[in-house]
Design a protein around this motif. Structure first.
Motif, PDB file in Angstrom:
ATOM      1  N   TYR A   3       0.849  -1.189   0.000  1.00 21.89           N
ATOM      2  CA  TYR A   3       0.000   0.000   0.000  1.00 21.89           C
ATOM      3  C   TYR A   3       0.889   1.244   0.000  1.00 21.89           C
ATOM      4  N   PRO A   4       0.778   2.137  -0.976  1.00 15.99           N
ATOM      5  CA  PRO A   4       1.690   3.276  -1.084  1.00 15.99           C
ATOM      6  C   PRO A   4       1.696   4.204   0.120  1.00 15.99           C
ATOM      7  N   THR A   5       0.605   4.266   0.861  1.00 14.43           N
ATOM      8  CA  THR A   5       0.511   5.192   1.996  1.00 14.43           C
ATOM      9  C   THR A   5       1.529   4.883   3.083  1.00 14.43           C
ATOM     10  N   TYR A   6       1.930   3.612   3.239  1.00 15.04           N
ATOM     11  CA  TYR A   6       2.943   3.292   4.252  1.00 15.04           C
ATOM     12  C   TYR A   6       4.210   4.104   4.014  1.00 15.04           C
ATOM     13  N   ALA A   7       4.665   4.142   2.770  1.00 14.17           N
ATOM     14  CA  ALA A   7       5.893   4.875   2.446  1.00 14.17           C
ATOM     15  C   ALA A   7       5.687   6.373   2.518  1.00 14.17           C
ATOM     16  N   SER A   8       4.549   6.848   2.021  1.00 21.56           N
ATOM     17  CA  SER A   8       4.286   8.289   2.013  1.00 21.56           C
ATOM     18  C   SER A   8       4.260   8.848   3.429  1.00 21.56           C
ATOM     19  N   VAL A   9       3.553   8.177   4.327  1.00 21.46           N
ATOM     20  CA  VAL A   9       3.464   8.658   5.707  1.00 21.46           C
ATOM     21  C   VAL A   9       4.819   8.578   6.394  1.00 21.46           C
ATOM     22  N   THR A  10       5.565   7.526   6.129  1.00 24.27           N
ATOM     23  CA  THR A  10       6.906   7.395   6.699  1.00 24.27           C
ATOM     24  C   THR A  10       7.759   8.599   6.326  1.00 24.27           C
ATOM     25  N   LYS A  11       7.689   9.004   5.066  1.00 21.25           N
ATOM     26  CA  LYS A  11       8.457  10.168   4.619  1.00 21.25           C
ATOM     27  C   LYS A  11       7.925  11.452   5.231  1.00 21.25           C
ATOM     28  N   LEU A  12       6.609  11.562   5.379  1.00 23.86           N
ATOM     29  CA  LEU A  12       6.014  12.774   5.956  1.00 23.86           C
ATOM     30  C   LEU A  12       6.493  13.018   7.381  1.00 23.86           C
ATOM     31  N   VAL A  13       6.725  11.944   8.140  1.00 23.33           N
ATOM     32  CA  VAL A  13       7.212  12.114   9.517  1.00 23.33           C
ATOM     33  C   VAL A  13       8.736  12.081   9.576  1.00 23.33           C
ATOM     34  N   GLU A  14       9.370  12.115   8.403  1.00 21.94           N
ATOM     35  CA  GLU A  14      10.828  12.202   8.265  1.00 21.94           C
ATOM     36  C   GLU A  14      11.553  10.978   8.796  1.00 21.94           C
ATOM     37  N   ALA A  15      10.895   9.841   8.717  1.00 23.08           N
ATOM     38  CA  ALA A  15      11.569   8.570   8.966  1.00 23.08           C
ATOM     39  C   ALA A  15      12.037   8.008   7.624  1.00 23.08           C
ATOM     40  N   GLU A  16      12.759   6.891   7.659  1.00 23.60           N
ATOM     41  CA  GLU A  16      13.381   6.352   6.446  1.00 23.60           C
ATOM     42  C   GLU A  16      12.719   5.037   6.037  1.00 23.60           C
ATOM     43  N   PRO A  17      12.104   4.980   4.852  1.00 27.27           N
ATOM     44  CA  PRO A  17      11.525   3.718   4.384  1.00 27.27           C
ATOM     45  C   PRO A  17      12.628   2.728   3.991  1.00 27.27           C
ATOM     46  N   VAL A  18      12.461   1.497   4.423  1.00 26.88           N
ATOM     47  CA  VAL A  18      13.338   0.397   3.995  1.00 26.88           C
ATOM     48  C   VAL A  18      12.428  -0.654   3.380  1.00 26.88           C
ATOM     49  N   PHE A  19      12.484  -0.803   2.079  1.00 24.77           N
ATOM     50  CA  PHE A  19      11.551  -1.695   1.394  1.00 24.77           C
ATOM     51  C   PHE A  19      12.053  -3.132   1.458  1.00 24.77           C
ATOM     52  N   TYR A  20      11.141  -4.043   1.829  1.00 28.69           N
ATOM     53  CA  TYR A  20      11.490  -5.462   1.810  1.00 28.69           C
ATOM     54  C   TYR A  20      10.695  -6.153   0.713  1.00 28.69           C
ATOM     55  N   ASN A  21      11.350  -7.119   0.063  1.00 26.32           N
ATOM     56  CA  ASN A  21      10.808  -7.724  -1.146  1.00 26.32           C
ATOM     57  C   ASN A  21       9.757  -8.784  -0.856  1.00 26.32           C
ATOM     58  N   LEU A  22       8.667  -8.700  -1.591  1.00 23.29           N
ATOM     59  CA  LEU A  22       7.683  -9.767  -1.669  1.00 23.29           C
ATOM     60  C   LEU A  22       7.619 -10.181  -3.137  1.00 23.29           C
ATOM     61  N   ASN A  23       7.454 -11.462  -3.383  1.00 27.09           N
ATOM     62  CA  ASN A  23       7.350 -11.905  -4.777  1.00 27.09           C
ATOM     63  C   ASN A  23       6.481 -13.148  -4.866  1.00 27.09           C
ATOM     64  N   GLU A  24       6.075 -13.441  -6.084  1.00 28.04           N
ATOM     65  CA  GLU A  24       5.166 -14.562  -6.324  1.00 28.04           C
ATOM     66  C   GLU A  24       5.778 -15.888  -5.907  1.00 28.04           C
ATOM     67  N   ALA A  25       7.086 -16.043  -6.162  1.00 30.67           N
ATOM     68  CA  ALA A  25       7.764 -17.301  -5.813  1.00 30.67           C
ATOM     69  C   ALA A  25       7.719 -17.561  -4.310  1.00 30.67           C
ATOM     70  N   GLY A  26       7.708 -16.487  -3.528  1.00 33.86           N
ATOM     71  CA  GLY A  26       7.651 -16.619  -2.070  1.00 33.86           C
ATOM     72  C   GLY A  26       6.264 -16.436  -1.508  1.00 33.86           C
ATOM     73  N   ASN A  27       5.242 -16.594  -2.361  1.00 32.70           N
ATOM     74  CA  ASN A  27       3.832 -16.449  -1.951  1.00 32.70           C
ATOM     75  C   ASN A  27       3.547 -15.082  -1.342  1.00 32.70           C
ATOM     76  N   TRP A  28       4.330 -14.084  -1.768  1.00 37.01           N
ATOM     77  CA  TRP A  28       4.133 -12.703  -1.316  1.00 37.01           C
ATOM     78  C   TRP A  28       4.267 -12.566   0.201  1.00 37.01           C
ATOM     79  N   LEU A  29       5.161 -13.364   0.781  1.00 38.46           N
ATOM     80  CA  LEU A  29       5.450 -13.328   2.218  1.00 38.46           C
ATOM     81  C   LEU A  29       6.879 -12.837   2.438  1.00 38.46           C
TER      82      LEU A  29
END
Length: 382
Positions: A127-153
């Protein structure tokens, strides 16, 4: 012109806010654009919910300020909802905080716990809002990968390689948006163990449990989860009340109290009529969910035909309010969705708006009638 705040320098306007203006402009030009991108339920709330808000409007105190924590009957209804549907026991007085939609909760939670420079684990896609709000409060987003091979977990081997020292919050979202993937109790147990090891607050965003899903599950059903996890939930999708803006955050009393410190400075309580309607919605039996899903299943069958016509592939075992599909090789998500918009007058969601791992996928909503979906299918086939 007054210069905008620095915090907005890395925050883009929400994709749908921008794209819907383009769609509106095309419609104004006479284009018969059909929107199957947005997950805004088109079905009505229950008649008893409508009746409850109508009756509440006439009560003497309906138009006064309301409690920041909601009326007791609403919190008790949310408590009973969790006990009945998730087998989770909550204290209605201290472990439940009603929200004006769970999107509000994302901001409140972030403001309550994040300092400038703190890190936040955010799913990609997610959900894009997680990253947007994180930036709004001046914290740092760290994206972790989800993919089909891993059942999106989450892939914990990958996560353990990250510098997790300053990570304070991890956003998860199961059933997952946009893919519809679900997490099992064992998956949640692994997640809780990871969070306790690294002292990370887990926030599970859980508004899709009952839309073509069996065995609804809350992360708080896992033993020890309240020590390190909270959950957002919403009446938007489950009860066709998206515009009413009714959600909740549930979990440990001290965490909820901290979030209330923010919320009580941001609003003056939810309109009484909406609360009364929500109370009635939360009383509805499983027959309500079954009747909704009967409609959504019929719609989904047509969406599958639409994706077949586009030579996409998809997982028929996955439920949810959307269908997530892999597009044919040789094109991109945005190229395909723009082609559909400009050549077929059909607006559909490119997977890339949910993160880089959404490239190669598109998403369609079930929040349109069978007749409209059939028209989309006809346009694509012609």
């Amino acid at each position: 012109m007054i210069q905008k705040a620095d915090r907005l320098s890395d925050v883009k306007e929400y994709y749908f806010s921008k794209k819907l203006r383009e769609v509106a402009a095309l419609k104004n030009e006479g284009k018969p654009v059909i929107n199957i991108a947005i997950g805004s339920p088109d079905l009505q709330p229950s008649a008893q919910v409508i009746e409850a808000i109508q009756q509440a409007v006439a009560t003497p105190n309906a138009h006064q300020y309301q409690s920041y924590q909601g009326i007791p009957a609403l919190r008790e209804g949310m408590r009973d909802f969790y006990a009945t549907n998730y087998n989770v026991d909550l204290n209605a007085a201290t472990e439940i905080l009603p929200l004006m939609g769970s999107k509000e909760g994302i901001m409140h939670i972030s403001m309550a716990f994040l300092n400038k420079g703190d890190k936040v684990l955010i799913p990609n896609p997610g959900y894009p809002t997680y990253a947007s709000v994180t930036k709004l409060v001046e914290a740092e987003p760290v994206f972790y990968n989800l993919n089909e091979a891993g059942n999106w977990l989450p892939n914990y081997e990958e996560l353990e390689k990250e510098d997790l020292e300053n990570v304070k919050i991890m956003w998860v979202n199961y059933p997952h948006m946009p893919t519809g993937a679900v997490a099992s109790k064992e998956d949640f147990e692994q997640l809780i163990a990871f969070a306790k090891k690294h002292n990370i607050l887990i926030v599970n965003d859980n508004p899709y449990s009952f839309i073509i899903h069996k065995n609804a599950l809350s992360i708080l059903a896992v033993e020890g989860a309240k020590d390190i996890a909270i959950e957002l939930n919403s009446l938007s999708k489950t009860y066709n009340m998206a515009g009413w803006r009714v959600g909740m955050v549930v979990g440990d009393a001290e965490i909820i109290k901290t979030i209330l410190q923010v919320k009580s400075n941001m609003d003056s309580g939810m309109f009484l009529g909406i609360q009364k309607g929500a109370v009635e919605a939360l009383k509805l039996s499983n027959e309500w969910f079954e009747s909704l899903n009967e409609i959504y299943l019929k719609r989904r069958a047509i969406v599958w035909q639409i994706f077949d016509a586009l030579n996409c592939t998809y997982d028929k075992s996955i439920g949810g309010l959307f269908v997530w599909a892999k597009i044919p090789e040789g094109t991109t998500s945005e190229a395909l969705t723009d082609k559909l918009l400009y050549e077929k007058d059909v607006f559909i969601t490119p997977g890339t708006i949910f993160g880089s791992n959404g490239e190669g996928y598109i998403r369609a909503s079930l929040c349109v009638t069978e007749e409209v979906l059939q028209e989309v299918l006809n346009r694509i086939n012609n």
